[in-house]
Scaffold this motif. Structure first.
Motif, PDB file in Angstrom:
ATOM      1  N   ALA A 108      -9.627   5.171   0.405  1.00  0.00           N
ATOM      2  CA  ALA A 108      -9.703   6.600   0.117  1.00  0.00           C
ATOM      3  C   ALA A 108      -8.662   7.043  -0.914  1.00  0.00           C
ATOM      4  CB  ALA A 108      -9.507   7.396   1.415  1.00  0.00           C
ATOM      5  N   LYS A 109      -7.446   6.517  -0.823  1.00  0.00           N
ATOM      6  CA  LYS A 109      -6.352   7.104  -1.616  1.00  0.00           C
ATOM      7  C   LYS A 109      -5.779   6.200  -2.707  1.00  0.00           C
ATOM      8  CE  LYS A 109      -5.093   9.811   2.427  1.00  0.00           C
ATOM      9  NZ  LYS A 109      -4.186   9.832   3.593  1.00  0.00           N
ATOM     10  N   THR A 110      -5.892   4.882  -2.523  1.00  0.00           N
ATOM     11  CA  THR A 110      -5.252   3.995  -3.507  1.00  0.00           C
ATOM     12  C   THR A 110      -6.255   3.462  -4.528  1.00  0.00           C
ATOM     13  OG1 THR A 110      -3.660   3.366  -1.801  1.00  0.00           O
ATOM     14  CG2 THR A 110      -3.718   1.992  -3.766  1.00  0.00           C
ATOM     15  N   GLN A 111      -7.472   3.184  -4.067  1.00  0.00           N
ATOM     16  CA  GLN A 111      -8.493   2.642  -4.974  1.00  0.00           C
ATOM     17  C   GLN A 111      -8.644   3.474  -6.263  1.00  0.00           C
ATOM     18  OE1 GLN A 111     -10.403  -0.299  -4.586  1.00  0.00           O
ATOM     19  NE2 GLN A 111     -11.029   0.229  -6.659  1.00  0.00           N
ATOM     20  N   PRO A 112      -8.606   4.832  -6.196  1.00  0.00           N
ATOM     21  CA  PRO A 112      -8.757   5.607  -7.438  1.00  0.00           C
ATOM     22  C   PRO A 112      -7.692   5.301  -8.503  1.00  0.00           C
ATOM     23  CG  PRO A 112      -8.989   7.043  -5.519  1.00  0.00           C
ATOM     24  CD  PRO A 112      -8.553   5.702  -4.999  1.00  0.00           C
ATOM     25  N   LEU A 113      -6.596   4.651  -8.103  1.00  0.00           N
ATOM     26  CA  LEU A 113      -5.559   4.356  -9.096  1.00  0.00           C
ATOM     27  C   LEU A 113      -5.995   3.271 -10.081  1.00  0.00           C
ATOM     28  CD1 LEU A 113      -2.236   4.533  -7.054  1.00  0.00           C
ATOM     29  CD2 LEU A 113      -3.419   6.304  -8.339  1.00  0.00           C
ATOM     30  N   ALA A 114      -7.016   2.490  -9.719  1.00  0.00           N
ATOM     31  CA  ALA A 114      -7.507   1.492 -10.682  1.00  0.00           C
ATOM     32  C   ALA A 114      -7.979   2.212 -11.940  1.00  0.00           C
ATOM     33  CB  ALA A 114      -8.624   0.667 -10.063  1.00  0.00           C
ATOM     34  N   ASP A 115      -8.731   3.292 -11.752  1.00  0.00           N
ATOM     35  CA  ASP A 115      -9.213   4.085 -12.907  1.00  0.00           C
ATOM     36  C   ASP A 115      -8.054   4.724 -13.648  1.00  0.00           C
ATOM     37  OD1 ASP A 115     -11.792   3.599 -12.669  1.00  0.00           O
ATOM     38  OD2 ASP A 115     -12.395   5.574 -11.887  1.00  0.00           O
ATOM     39  N   PHE A 116      -7.117   5.257 -12.863  1.00  0.00           N
ATOM     40  CA  PHE A 116      -5.944   5.944 -13.441  1.00  0.00           C
ATOM     41  C   PHE A 116      -5.235   5.010 -14.438  1.00  0.00           C
ATOM     42  CE2 PHE A 116      -1.520   7.225 -13.549  1.00  0.00           C
ATOM     43  CZ  PHE A 116      -1.513   8.608 -13.416  1.00  0.00           C
ATOM     44  N   TYR A 117      -4.960   3.750 -13.998  1.00  0.00           N
ATOM     45  CA  TYR A 117      -4.213   2.841 -14.865  1.00  0.00           C
ATOM     46  C   TYR A 117      -5.098   2.175 -15.919  1.00  0.00           C
ATOM     47  CZ  TYR A 117      -0.102   3.848 -12.218  1.00  0.00           C
ATOM     48  OH  TYR A 117       0.950   4.524 -11.660  1.00  0.00           O
ATOM     49  N   GLU A 118      -6.403   2.104 -15.629  1.00  0.00           N
ATOM     50  CA  GLU A 118      -7.332   1.589 -16.643  1.00  0.00           C
ATOM     51  C   GLU A 118      -7.311   2.547 -17.837  1.00  0.00           C
ATOM     52  OE1 GLU A 118      -9.972  -1.666 -16.582  1.00  0.00           O
ATOM     53  OE2 GLU A 118     -10.698  -0.378 -14.969  1.00  0.00           O
ATOM     54  N   LYS A 119      -7.353   3.863 -17.540  1.00  0.00           N
ATOM     55  CA  LYS A 119      -7.363   4.851 -18.627  1.00  0.00           C
ATOM     56  C   LYS A 119      -6.080   4.782 -19.443  1.00  0.00           C
ATOM     57  CE  LYS A 119     -10.697   8.119 -16.806  1.00  0.00           C
ATOM     58  NZ  LYS A 119     -10.762   8.572 -15.414  1.00  0.00           N
TER      59      LYS A 119
ATOM     60  N   VAL B 119      -4.896  -6.309  13.755  1.00  0.00           N
ATOM     61  CA  VAL B 119      -6.253  -6.063  13.261  1.00  0.00           C
ATOM     62  C   VAL B 119      -6.620  -4.577  13.246  1.00  0.00           C
ATOM     63  CG1 VAL B 119      -8.684  -6.597  13.671  1.00  0.00           C
ATOM     64  CG2 VAL B 119      -6.969  -8.311  14.103  1.00  0.00           C
ATOM     65  N   THR B 120      -6.220  -3.833  14.294  1.00  0.00           N
ATOM     66  CA  THR B 120      -6.587  -2.410  14.347  1.00  0.00           C
ATOM     67  C   THR B 120      -5.837  -1.625  13.271  1.00  0.00           C
ATOM     68  OG1 THR B 120      -6.571  -2.763  16.710  1.00  0.00           O
ATOM     69  CG2 THR B 120      -6.893  -0.511  15.970  1.00  0.00           C
ATOM     70  N   VAL B 121      -4.547  -1.941  13.125  1.00  0.00           N
ATOM     71  CA  VAL B 121      -3.760  -1.253  12.093  1.00  0.00           C
ATOM     72  C   VAL B 121      -4.319  -1.585  10.716  1.00  0.00           C
ATOM     73  CG1 VAL B 121      -1.455  -0.967  11.089  1.00  0.00           C
ATOM     74  CG2 VAL B 121      -1.699  -1.270  13.556  1.00  0.00           C
ATOM     75  N   LEU B 122      -4.707  -2.847  10.537  1.00  0.00           N
ATOM     76  CA  LEU B 122      -5.255  -3.250   9.236  1.00  0.00           C
ATOM     77  C   LEU B 122      -6.478  -2.408   8.888  1.00  0.00           C
ATOM     78  CD1 LEU B 122      -5.449  -5.021   6.740  1.00  0.00           C
ATOM     79  CD2 LEU B 122      -6.799  -6.646   8.078  1.00  0.00           C
ATOM     80  N   ARG B 123      -7.319  -2.136   9.890  1.00  0.00           N
ATOM     81  CA  ARG B 123      -8.523  -1.346   9.607  1.00  0.00           C
ATOM     82  C   ARG B 123      -8.129   0.020   9.036  1.00  0.00           C
ATOM     83  NH1 ARG B 123     -11.056  -1.125  14.591  1.00  0.00           N
ATOM     84  NH2 ARG B 123     -11.115  -3.393  14.606  1.00  0.00           N
ATOM     85  N   HIS B 124      -7.098   0.631   9.633  1.00  0.00           N
ATOM     86  CA  HIS B 124      -6.648   1.939   9.154  1.00  0.00           C
ATOM     87  C   HIS B 124      -6.016   1.833   7.766  1.00  0.00           C
ATOM     88  CE1 HIS B 124      -4.115   5.803   9.814  1.00  0.00           C
ATOM     89  NE2 HIS B 124      -5.245   6.067   9.206  1.00  0.00           N
ATOM     90  N   ARG B 125      -5.247   0.758   7.555  1.00  0.00           N
ATOM     91  CA  ARG B 125      -4.621   0.576   6.242  1.00  0.00           C
ATOM     92  C   ARG B 125      -5.692   0.441   5.165  1.00  0.00           C
ATOM     93  NH1 ARG B 125       0.687  -1.631   5.596  1.00  0.00           N
ATOM     94  NH2 ARG B 125      -0.046  -3.464   4.495  1.00  0.00           N
ATOM     95  N   LEU B 126      -6.779  -0.285   5.493  1.00  0.00           N
ATOM     96  CA  LEU B 126      -7.851  -0.458   4.507  1.00  0.00           C
ATOM     97  C   LEU B 126      -8.573   0.864   4.234  1.00  0.00           C
ATOM     98  CD1 LEU B 126      -9.272  -3.933   5.610  1.00  0.00           C
ATOM     99  CD2 LEU B 126      -7.987  -3.420   3.522  1.00  0.00           C
ATOM    100  N   GLU B 127      -8.741   1.692   5.289  1.00  0.00           N
ATOM    101  CA  GLU B 127      -9.367   3.012   5.069  1.00  0.00           C
ATOM    102  C   GLU B 127      -8.490   3.853   4.133  1.00  0.00           C
ATOM    103  OE1 GLU B 127     -11.280   3.233   9.545  1.00  0.00           O
ATOM    104  OE2 GLU B 127      -9.659   4.608   9.004  1.00  0.00           O
TER     105      GLU B 127
END
Ligand code: AMP
Length: 197
Positions: A158-169, A146-154
């Motif tokens: 911060a760093k992976t979510q912006p790729l949705a826009d990248f590939y949408e474009k 659970v603790t590691v998951l919290r860090h993975r989600l952060e």
């Protein structure tokens, strides 16, 4: 499932790093702490892994699982694809709630040899944790907590979510509801692969 259905090789930097760690190689030891704590391994290391893998397996189509995870990785992948004269057909974005992710990692079992993934809630594997494909041991990952998951989600936000826009474009992004069972999710993925072929 993609490899079995379509014969397309799949690789995942996470799986490569777990194997390197189990083998005790310099790369495995260098990255073990970062992966165990749920941080992201430096882009340069990850991109080199992908380039090495492509030199051996590239040519007839491939799937990356868990790559790219940052914008610099996605930019490197664009250059790599250009140099291989291979267009990007699809970027599959599996949308899952934090609740689903949490539930799944708490029961995840993974084959130490081939990476086959299942759940300890599946009665067959709870009583006999052996991979149905290669007889390897089904084990829990040391970062499935659970603790590691919290860090993975952060890191993801911060760093992976912006790729949705990248590939949408780029017109490559396809969103799939990943909260359903694996057969329903795979049916959608199969349809998208067939359409892209
Ligand atoms: P995964 O098997 O995809 O869940 O990845 C396990 C761990 O390996 C991640 O938490 C990271 O520490 C590392 N990792 C895997 N893929 C990447 C990537 N594309 N970029 C950086 N680190 C990665």
């Amino acid at each position: 499932m993609i490899t079995r259905q379509f014969g397309i090789p799949v690789t995942s930097p996470g799986a490569i790093l777990r194997r390197e760690r189990d083998l005790g190689t310099a790369l495995g030891l260098e990255t073990a702490e970062t992966t165990q704590l749920g941080g992201l391994v430096p882009d340069k290391i990850i991109v080199e892994l992908i380039e090495d893998w492509l030199r051996l397996h590239g040519g007839h189509g491939f799937v990356f699982d868990g790559f790219p995870r940052t914008t610099p990785q996605a930019e490197s992948l664009q250059q790599i694809l250009q140099s291989h004269r291979t267009p990007l057909d699809l970027a599959l974005w599996l949308e899952v709630s934090e609740q689903t992710v949490g539930d799944r990692i708490l029961s995840r079992l993974q084959c130490q040899s081939c990476g086959f993934t299942t759940s300890s809630t599946s009665a067959v594997f709870a009583s006999r944790p052996v991979c149905p494909y290669c007889d390897g041991p089904l084990v829990r990952r040391n970062d499935d907590d659970v603790t590691v998951l919290r860090h993975r989600l952060e890191e993801f936000n911060a760093k992976t979510q912006p790729l949705a826009d990248f590939y949408e474009k780029l017109g490559a992004l396809r969103r799939i509801d990943g909260n359903r069972d694996r057969e329903a999710v795979f049916a959608d993925i199969s349809r998208l692969i067939e359409q892209a072929a």
